[in-house]
Design a protein around this motif. Sequence first.
Motif, PDB file in Angstrom:
ATOM      1  N   VAL A  35      18.261 -31.140   3.510  1.00  0.00           N
ATOM      2  CA  VAL A  35      19.001 -32.523   2.477  1.00  0.00           C
ATOM      3  C   VAL A  35      20.582 -32.040   2.883  1.00  0.00           C
ATOM      4  CG1 VAL A  35      18.538 -32.465   0.032  1.00  0.00           C
ATOM      5  CG2 VAL A  35      16.892 -32.374   0.716  1.00  0.00           C
ATOM      6  N   VAL A  36      21.284 -31.828   2.544  1.00  0.00           N
ATOM      7  CA  VAL A  36      22.354 -32.291   2.451  1.00  0.00           C
ATOM      8  C   VAL A  36      23.091 -32.531   1.448  1.00  0.00           C
ATOM      9  CG1 VAL A  36      25.031 -33.206   3.383  1.00  0.00           C
ATOM     10  CG2 VAL A  36      22.778 -32.834   4.867  1.00  0.00           C
ATOM     11  N   ASN A  37      23.599 -31.200   0.633  1.00  0.00           N
ATOM     12  CA  ASN A  37      23.751 -31.609  -1.016  1.00  0.00           C
ATOM     13  C   ASN A  37      25.357 -31.543  -1.237  1.00  0.00           C
ATOM     14  OD1 ASN A  37      24.073 -31.256  -3.921  1.00  0.00           O
ATOM     15  ND2 ASN A  37      23.338 -29.276  -3.251  1.00  0.00           N
ATOM     16  N   ARG A  40      26.934 -29.718  -3.891  1.00  0.00           N
ATOM     17  CA  ARG A  40      26.365 -28.650  -4.312  1.00  0.00           C
ATOM     18  C   ARG A  40      25.999 -29.072  -5.809  1.00  0.00           C
ATOM     19  NH1 ARG A  40      31.316 -26.496  -1.846  1.00  0.00           N
ATOM     20  NH2 ARG A  40      30.631 -25.782   0.302  1.00  0.00           N
ATOM     21  N   GLY A  41      25.481 -29.865  -5.783  1.00  0.00           N
ATOM     22  CA  GLY A  41      24.551 -29.893  -7.034  1.00  0.00           C
ATOM     23  C   GLY A  41      23.481 -29.270  -7.746  1.00  0.00           C
ATOM     24  N   ASP A  42      23.456 -29.006  -8.952  1.00  0.00           N
ATOM     25  CA  ASP A  42      22.586 -27.616  -9.113  1.00  0.00           C
ATOM     26  C   ASP A  42      21.193 -28.737  -9.492  1.00  0.00           C
ATOM     27  OD1 ASP A  42      23.836 -25.525  -9.603  1.00  0.00           O
ATOM     28  OD2 ASP A  42      24.745 -26.197 -11.556  1.00  0.00           O
ATOM     29  N   GLU A  43      21.137 -30.328  -9.740  1.00  0.00           N
ATOM     30  CA  GLU A  43      19.415 -30.854  -9.698  1.00  0.00           C
ATOM     31  C   GLU A  43      19.307 -30.832  -7.886  1.00  0.00           C
ATOM     32  OE1 GLU A  43      17.578 -34.046 -12.713  1.00  0.00           O
ATOM     33  OE2 GLU A  43      19.729 -34.346 -11.584  1.00  0.00           O
ATOM     34  N   VAL A  44      19.879 -31.138  -7.028  1.00  0.00           N
ATOM     35  CA  VAL A  44      19.963 -31.402  -6.103  1.00  0.00           C
ATOM     36  C   VAL A  44      18.922 -30.868  -5.582  1.00  0.00           C
ATOM     37  CG1 VAL A  44      20.730 -31.724  -4.062  1.00  0.00           C
ATOM     38  CG2 VAL A  44      21.543 -33.221  -5.491  1.00  0.00           C
ATOM     39  N   ALA A  45      19.382 -28.762  -6.026  1.00  0.00           N
ATOM     40  CA  ALA A  45      19.176 -28.072  -5.488  1.00  0.00           C
ATOM     41  C   ALA A  45      18.205 -27.729  -6.222  1.00  0.00           C
ATOM     42  CB  ALA A  45      20.340 -26.533  -5.391  1.00  0.00           C
ATOM     43  N   GLU A  49      14.491 -27.222  -3.558  1.00  0.00           N
ATOM     44  CA  GLU A  49      13.564 -25.648  -3.759  1.00  0.00           C
ATOM     45  C   GLU A  49      12.434 -25.771  -2.230  1.00  0.00           C
ATOM     46  OE1 GLU A  49      12.101 -22.109  -5.540  1.00  0.00           O
ATOM     47  OE2 GLU A  49      12.335 -23.629  -6.898  1.00  0.00           O
ATOM     48  N   GLY A  50      12.570 -25.211  -1.350  1.00  0.00           N
ATOM     49  CA  GLY A  50      11.864 -25.658  -0.360  1.00  0.00           C
ATOM     50  C   GLY A  50      12.268 -25.847   0.942  1.00  0.00           C
ATOM     51  N   CYS A  51      13.111 -26.708   0.923  1.00  0.00           N
ATOM     52  CA  CYS A  51      13.381 -27.440   1.547  1.00  0.00           C
ATOM     53  C   CYS A  51      14.806 -26.327   2.779  1.00  0.00           C
ATOM     54  CB  CYS A  51      14.709 -28.560   1.514  1.00  0.00           C
ATOM     55  SG  CYS A  51      12.705 -29.867   0.782  1.00  0.00           S
ATOM     56  N   ASN A  52      15.234 -27.406   3.552  1.00  0.00           N
ATOM     57  CA  ASN A  52      17.096 -26.826   3.889  1.00  0.00           C
ATOM     58  C   ASN A  52      17.686 -27.057   3.390  1.00  0.00           C
ATOM     59  OD1 ASN A  52      15.152 -24.910   6.060  1.00  0.00           O
ATOM     60  ND2 ASN A  52      14.617 -27.297   6.588  1.00  0.00           N
TER      61      ASN A  52
END
Length: 290
Positions: A35-37, A40-45, A49-52
């Motif tokens: 997942v390219v964030n 760098r959004g907190d909700e996306v991160a 979680e557990g993904c790259n």
Amino acid sequence: MQTAAALTMVRDDAFFLKAWLRHYGGLFGRENCYVVNHGRGDEVARLAEGCNIIGIPGDAHRNFDMKRWRMLNNFVMGLRCYYTHVIVGDVDELVVLDPEAGTDLKTWLEDQPNDRVLTPLGLEVIHRIDIEQEPITDTVLGPRRHVRHAPHYSKPCVVSAGTKIARGGHFTQYQKLHTPEHLYLLHLKFCDFETYAEAMNRRNAVTKDLGGSFKDAAIGRHWYAEERGEDRAVFEAFAELELQDGFAMGPLRKRMHRTWGARGNTGYWAFERAPTQRQYVLPERFVGLI
């Protein structure tokens, strides 16, 4: 070599990211999801979680889509060193296997030859607001059963060959067309009226910050407020699409093959993407698939 990885880029679209994670995380395991964030959004991160997770700056800039696909293109080619198949696309695009095939997508991919590019048939999940009142909670298919043929989303997105992918993911430089019988790409942009309106508001805000026109920014014109139209009218028009009996997709794939050829002198290959004003009801076997 691992069988398959899934790759997307996302900014803020929590609704679609949740569906993407349920689908590919469940099939391949989150450790094989990339997942390219953007921003760098907190909700996306948190959700991924557990993904790259690959965080990149979210500053507004011109030529957004060109840069985005240049990056994704290179990520795909790098991931091919470790995975037989890499599925790449927008976060609201999911590659699915018709349950009629008798297996799941990961198991099916294990039996597919490498050194190919597979092109699923594109279907757009539409929200018939006149007859579909149930909200989407854990699954999309069930509350939503109607789709329309969307040749623009018949994308060469399952990659196991060395090739170059064009901006938008619509074309590659792979010269053969492979359209497996049970493989589909479901585009979710129009699967829910309220979600659509919220997503368009966010995208209009992004392009407002960019300034200029959609040509300047190399982003689809639908991201611009002046190109948006009236949301409810867009969804009401789905009721006017001709409803087809059954779910015979073979003729649509044959049309793709009949018109397959080089796309001018660009090095890319394509089929004619003439839209059809038709809708279908997904068979019961698709309910709960995504």
